[in-house]
Design an enzyme around this catalytic site. Structure first.
Site, short mmCIF file in Angstrom:
data_model
loop_
_atom_site.label_atom_id
_atom_site.label_comp_id
_atom_site.label_asym_id
_atom_site.label_seq_id
_atom_site.Cartn_x
_atom_site.Cartn_y
_atom_site.Cartn_z
N ASN A 136 20.96 19.12 67.12
CA ASN A 136 21.43 17.79 66.68
C ASN A 136 22.32 17.09 67.70
O ASN A 136 22.32 15.86 67.75
CB ASN A 136 22.20 17.97 65.35
CG ASN A 136 23.09 16.78 65.05
OD1 ASN A 136 22.61 15.74 64.59
ND2 ASN A 136 24.38 16.91 65.33
N TYR B 291 18.50 6.86 76.68
CA TYR B 291 18.49 7.47 75.34
C TYR B 291 17.06 7.54 74.79
O TYR B 291 16.62 8.57 74.26
CB TYR B 291 19.39 6.63 74.42
CG TYR B 291 19.57 7.17 73.02
CD1 TYR B 291 20.43 8.24 72.78
CD2 TYR B 291 18.92 6.59 71.94
CE1 TYR B 291 20.62 8.72 71.49
CE2 TYR B 291 19.10 7.06 70.65
CZ TYR B 291 19.96 8.13 70.43
OH TYR B 291 20.14 8.61 69.14
N LYS C 239 14.92 10.90 73.79
CA LYS C 239 14.42 11.16 72.43
C LYS C 239 12.88 11.22 72.40
O LYS C 239 12.31 12.00 71.64
CB LYS C 239 14.95 10.10 71.46
CG LYS C 239 16.48 10.14 71.30
CD LYS C 239 16.98 11.48 70.75
CE LYS C 239 18.46 11.44 70.40
NZ LYS C 239 18.94 12.71 69.82
P1 NAI Z 1 28.18 11.74 66.75
O1 NAI Z 1 28.55 11.16 68.06
O2 NAI Z 1 28.96 11.36 65.54
O3 NAI Z 1 28.12 13.33 66.84
C1 NAI Z 1 27.50 13.98 67.89
C2 NAI Z 1 28.03 15.38 67.99
O4 NAI Z 1 27.41 16.02 69.11
C3 NAI Z 1 29.52 15.41 68.22
O5 NAI Z 1 30.08 16.41 67.40
C4 NAI Z 1 29.62 15.80 69.69
O6 NAI Z 1 30.81 16.51 69.99
C5 NAI Z 1 28.40 16.68 69.86
N1 NAI Z 1 28.03 16.79 71.26
C6 NAI Z 1 27.77 15.78 72.13
N2 NAI Z 1 27.51 16.27 73.35
C7 NAI Z 1 27.59 17.62 73.24
C8 NAI Z 1 27.42 18.68 74.17
N3 NAI Z 1 27.12 18.46 75.46
N4 NAI Z 1 27.57 19.95 73.74
C9 NAI Z 1 27.89 20.21 72.44
N5 NAI Z 1 28.04 19.24 71.52
C10 NAI Z 1 27.91 17.97 71.93
O7 NAI Z 1 26.64 11.39 66.56
P2 NAI Z 1 25.70 11.31 65.27
O8 NAI Z 1 25.53 9.89 64.93
O9 NAI Z 1 26.14 12.27 64.24
O10 NAI Z 1 24.33 11.79 65.92
C11 NAI Z 1 23.82 13.10 65.80
C12 NAI Z 1 22.40 13.11 66.37
O11 NAI Z 1 21.61 12.17 65.67
C13 NAI Z 1 22.34 12.72 67.85
O12 NAI Z 1 21.36 13.49 68.51
C14 NAI Z 1 21.90 11.27 67.79
O13 NAI Z 1 21.23 10.88 68.95
C15 NAI Z 1 20.98 11.30 66.59
N6 NAI Z 1 20.77 10.00 65.98
C16 NAI Z 1 21.79 9.29 65.42
C17 NAI Z 1 21.57 8.06 64.85
C18 NAI Z 1 22.64 7.25 64.23
O14 NAI Z 1 22.34 6.11 63.81
N7 NAI Z 1 23.85 7.73 64.09
C19 NAI Z 1 20.22 7.47 64.85
C20 NAI Z 1 19.22 8.30 65.45
C21 NAI Z 1 19.50 9.51 65.98
#
Ligand code: NAI
Length: 247
Positions: A90, A155, A159
């Protein structure tokens, strides 16, 4: 009956947002969860919440873009926890900008986290999954990987790559009883999307037939389904959860 009774899940980026929601959902359905985040503080917070639900939880700090660190973390997880049944890739980041102004660094951070991170995690657990002859791998992609987006070439590429990765690994692992699927969320309200300008949000809403942004629980429900026994005959699929934005 709990849908994931006695299962063990590993969730990356479990500290907040979608990853946290998935980790908590799995725990309420009877799973024990290994919470991976970049900092121990973040993963420990969620791990403590999970223990509060009466399940086991482990907090692991690892940068998923660092494949050497991922490999040794996976070894340690397997020796501490014994086995895993579900891996949710994730964790993800954005570094938005128009292509002409996009730096190599912004390209690399996004590709190395979103795509190479999922590769490193999946590879690190693959020997175990194949030997176990069962397992569920769920990759969190994005509708942007399906349709692209101006200002998100890095991005979108990461994806779209994750979607190709999902389908390829599904073909490799299928004969060993390991399913590999992806979820493509649309616009979900989290820290990642909180900074978007209000005018952009109004424009986005016009493209969503269900006329609202998604919540983290909408993605957690989809992940629960893909992890559950009901999804045993589904692999190599991309489940879009976006209020109808992409059809
Ligand atoms: P967020 O930014 O709230 O959480 C992302 C998490 O990933 C954070 O806990 C961060 O510390 C962790 N993270 C980032 N880089 C890391 C690394 N190198 N190693 C370990 N952990 C790492 O993001 P969100 O919104 O919860 O997104 C989660 C997933 O869902 C992501 O892959 C994002 O691309 C995807 N996504 C989110 C959408 C949205 O609208 N929020 C839409 C489509 C996909």
């Amino acid at each position: 009956m709990s849908q994931l009774a006695n299962q063990i899940a590993v969730v990356t980026g479990a500290g907040r947002g979608i990853g946290r929601a998935i980790a908590l959902k799995f725990a309420t359905e009877g799973a024990d969860v290994v919470c991976i985040s970049r900092t121990e503080e973040n993963s420990e917070k969620v791990a403590a919440e999970i223990r509060g639900l009466g399940r086991n939880a482990w907090a692991v700090a690892v940068d998923i873009a660092d494949s050497v660190a991922v490999a040794s973390a996976a070894q340690k997880i397997l020796s501490d926890v014994g086995r895993i049944d579900i891996l949710v890739n994730n964790a993800g980041v954005t570094r938005d900008g128009l292509l002409m102004r996009m730096s190599d660094e912004d390209w690399d951070i996004v590709l190395n986290t979103n795509l190479r991170g999922a590769f490193a995690m999946t590879k690190a657990f693959s020997r175990f999954f194949l030997k176990q002859r069962s397992g569920r791998i769920i990759n969190i992609a994005s509708v942007i990987g399906l349709i692209g987006n101006a200002g998100q070439a890095n991005y979108a590429a990461s994806k779209a790559g994750l979607i190709g990765f999902t389908k390829s690994v599904a073909r490799e692992f299928g004969s060993r009883g390991v399913t590999v699927n992806a979820i493509a969320p649309g616009f979900i309200e989290t820290d990642m999307t909180a900074s978007l300008k209000a005018e952009l949000k109004v424009e986005l809403l016009k493209q969503i037939p269900l006329n609202s942004f998604g919540q983290v629980d909408d993605i957690a429900h989809a992940a629960l389904f893909l992890a559950s026994s009901g999804a045993r005959y589904i692999t190599g699929q991309i489940l879009t959860v976006d209020g109808g934005m992409v059809m």
